[in-house]
Design a protein around this motif. Structure first.
Motif, PDB file in Angstrom:
ATOM      1  N   LEU A 166       0.886  -1.152   0.182  1.00  0.00           N
ATOM      2  CA  LEU A 166      -0.031  -0.081  -0.031  1.00  0.00           C
ATOM      3  C   LEU A 166       0.729   1.113   0.185  1.00  0.00           C
ATOM      4  O   LEU A 166       2.083   1.208   0.168  1.00  0.00           O
ATOM      5  N   SER A 167       0.299   2.206  -0.254  1.00  0.00           N
ATOM      6  CA  SER A 167       0.900   3.771  -0.366  1.00  0.00           C
ATOM      7  C   SER A 167       1.772   3.935   0.846  1.00  0.00           C
ATOM      8  O   SER A 167       2.687   4.833   0.953  1.00  0.00           O
ATOM      9  N   ASN A 168       1.308   3.557   2.090  1.00  0.00           N
ATOM     10  CA  ASN A 168       1.916   3.853   3.423  1.00  0.00           C
ATOM     11  C   ASN A 168       3.110   2.762   3.651  1.00  0.00           C
ATOM     12  O   ASN A 168       3.429   2.690   4.877  1.00  0.00           O
ATOM     13  N   GLY A 169       3.219   1.725   2.736  1.00  0.00           N
ATOM     14  CA  GLY A 169       4.258   0.788   3.092  1.00  0.00           C
ATOM     15  C   GLY A 169       3.708  -0.558   3.506  1.00  0.00           C
ATOM     16  O   GLY A 169       4.566  -1.506   3.733  1.00  0.00           O
ATOM     17  N   ASP A 170       2.414  -0.571   4.038  1.00  0.00           N
ATOM     18  CA  ASP A 170       1.939  -1.947   4.518  1.00  0.00           C
ATOM     19  C   ASP A 170       1.748  -2.897   3.540  1.00  0.00           C
ATOM     20  O   ASP A 170       1.532  -2.492   1.960  1.00  0.00           O
ATOM     21  N   TYR A 171       1.615  -4.157   3.633  1.00  0.00           N
ATOM     22  CA  TYR A 171       1.310  -5.114   2.768  1.00  0.00           C
ATOM     23  C   TYR A 171       0.008  -5.721   2.962  1.00  0.00           C
ATOM     24  O   TYR A 171      -0.431  -6.158   4.194  1.00  0.00           O
ATOM     25  N   ILE A 172      -0.545  -6.145   1.959  1.00  0.00           N
ATOM     26  CA  ILE A 172      -2.229  -6.866   2.197  1.00  0.00           C
ATOM     27  C   ILE A 172      -1.890  -8.163   0.730  1.00  0.00           C
ATOM     28  O   ILE A 172      -0.983  -8.092   0.125  1.00  0.00           O
ATOM     29  N   THR A 173      -2.758  -9.164   0.982  1.00  0.00           N
ATOM     30  CA  THR A 173      -3.131 -10.201   0.098  1.00  0.00           C
ATOM     31  C   THR A 173      -3.571  -9.606  -1.214  1.00  0.00           C
ATOM     32  O   THR A 173      -4.199  -8.555  -1.295  1.00  0.00           O
ATOM     33  N   ALA A 174      -2.996 -10.297  -2.115  1.00  0.00           N
ATOM     34  CA  ALA A 174      -3.566 -10.058  -3.736  1.00  0.00           C
ATOM     35  C   ALA A 174      -4.802 -11.085  -4.063  1.00  0.00           C
ATOM     36  O   ALA A 174      -4.745 -11.456  -5.362  1.00  0.00           O
ATOM     37  N   ASN A 175      -5.211 -11.618  -3.085  1.00  0.00           N
ATOM     38  CA  ASN A 175      -6.161 -12.888  -3.590  1.00  0.00           C
ATOM     39  C   ASN A 175      -7.349 -12.241  -4.108  1.00  0.00           C
ATOM     40  O   ASN A 175      -7.951 -11.356  -3.256  1.00  0.00           O
ATOM     41  N   LYS A 176      -7.832 -12.648  -5.216  1.00  0.00           N
ATOM     42  CA  LYS A 176      -8.987 -12.159  -5.745  1.00  0.00           C
ATOM     43  C   LYS A 176     -10.329 -12.454  -5.111  1.00  0.00           C
ATOM     44  O   LYS A 176     -11.369 -11.660  -5.412  1.00  0.00           O
TER      45      LYS A 176
END
Length: 212
Positions: free
Chosen positions: A194-204
Motif C-alpha cells: 500500500l501507499s503507506n508501506g503496509d502489505y496486504i494479500t492480492a487474493n482475488k
C-alpha cells in the motif's frame, strides 16, 4: 494444511501456495511490474506441452463458472467426483494444481486437490479443465490501473508490516478503498504494498481492482 485465503492473520504452510508465507525475509521478495510476465511454454518430461498461461504446480486456482471434478483427464459423466456450481466471487471454489494431463482429444487438464475448507468436497483429488474460460489463478499478477483496490472479504483483510504477512499493523473492513504502490511476489502468491508501506494479500477472493 492446504492454503486458504488470509483475511484474519492465520498462518499457513509455505510448501505450496501459502497466503501468509511465513519465514521469508522481505528483502528476498521479487518486485513485479504492472505488466504480467508469462513464462515461455514448457514441456513436461512425459511430453505434455503447457501453454504460457498454465498455472505452475503448487499454484492456487479457482473456478469462475460451473465445473466438475473428474477421476481422469477424459471427462465422462460417470467419472464425475464432484460438482462446483457458479457462485459469487468471494465463494468461488479453490484448488491447488499438483500435476497436468491431456485428454485423448488433446485438451489440457489440471490435476488438483480441493482446498475448500469446511466443504464436503475438501481434500478430494481429481482433474478439472485448464481452460481460462472456466479456471483462473486466484492471485492477481498485475497492478490495478487505478492503483486502487477494494476489500471484498466478508471479514475484511489485515495489513502487515512485512510482505510475508507477518506483524499485523491494521485491519481494513469490507468496502475499504486502498491505494496500492506496487506488487511483490512471495513464493507462488502475490502481495500488494500500500501507499503507506503496509502489505496486504492480492487474493482475488479478498480484494478487487478499482473502487467499488
Amino acid at each position: 494444511m492446504p492454503p486458504t485465503p488470509n483475511n484474519n492473520g492465520n498462518k499457513t504452510n509455505n510448501n505450496s501456495s501459502s497466503t501468509s508465507g511465513n519465514g521469508n525475509s522481505v528483502a528476498n521478495q521479487e518486485v513485479i511490474s504492472s505488466t504480467p510476465k508469462f513464462p515461455e511454454p514448457r514441456t513436461l518430461p512425459d511430453g505434455t506441452q503447457l501453454p504460457n498461461y498454465a498455472a505452475t504446480e503448487g499454484t492456487v486456482v479457482y473456478a469462475t463458472k460451473k465445473i466438475y471434478l473428474y477421476k481422469n483427464a477424459n471427462f465422462k459423466k460417470d467419472q464425475r467426483i464432484a460438482k462446483y456450481p457458479k457462485v459469487k466471487r468471494i465463494n468461488r471454489p479453490m484448488f491447488v494444481v499438483t500435476d497436468y494431463a491431456r485428454s485423448n482429444g488433446g485438451a489440457l487438464r489440471y490435476k488438483v486437490k480441493d482446498v475448500n475448507h469446511h466443504s464436503k468436497t475438501a481434500g478430494k483429488v481429481g482433474y478439472i479443465t485448464a481452460s481460462r474460460k472456466f479456471v483462473v489463478k486466484v492471485y492477481y499478477s498485475s497492478m490495478p490501473k487505478s492503483k486502487k483496490v477494494t476489500v471484498i472479504a466478508k471479514r475484511g483483510v489485515n495489513a502487515y508490516k512485512n510482505a510475508n504477512l507477518t506483524k499485523k499493523v491494521k485491519h481494513h473492513k469490507t468496502g475499504s478503498h486502498l491505494k496500492v504502490k506496487k506488487m511483490v511476489k512471495h513464493n507462488l502468491t502475490t502481495r500488494y504494498q500500500l501507499s503507506n508501506g503496509d502489505y496486504i494479500t492480492a487474493n482475488k477472493k479478498l480484494v478487487i481492482h478499482g473502487a467499488y
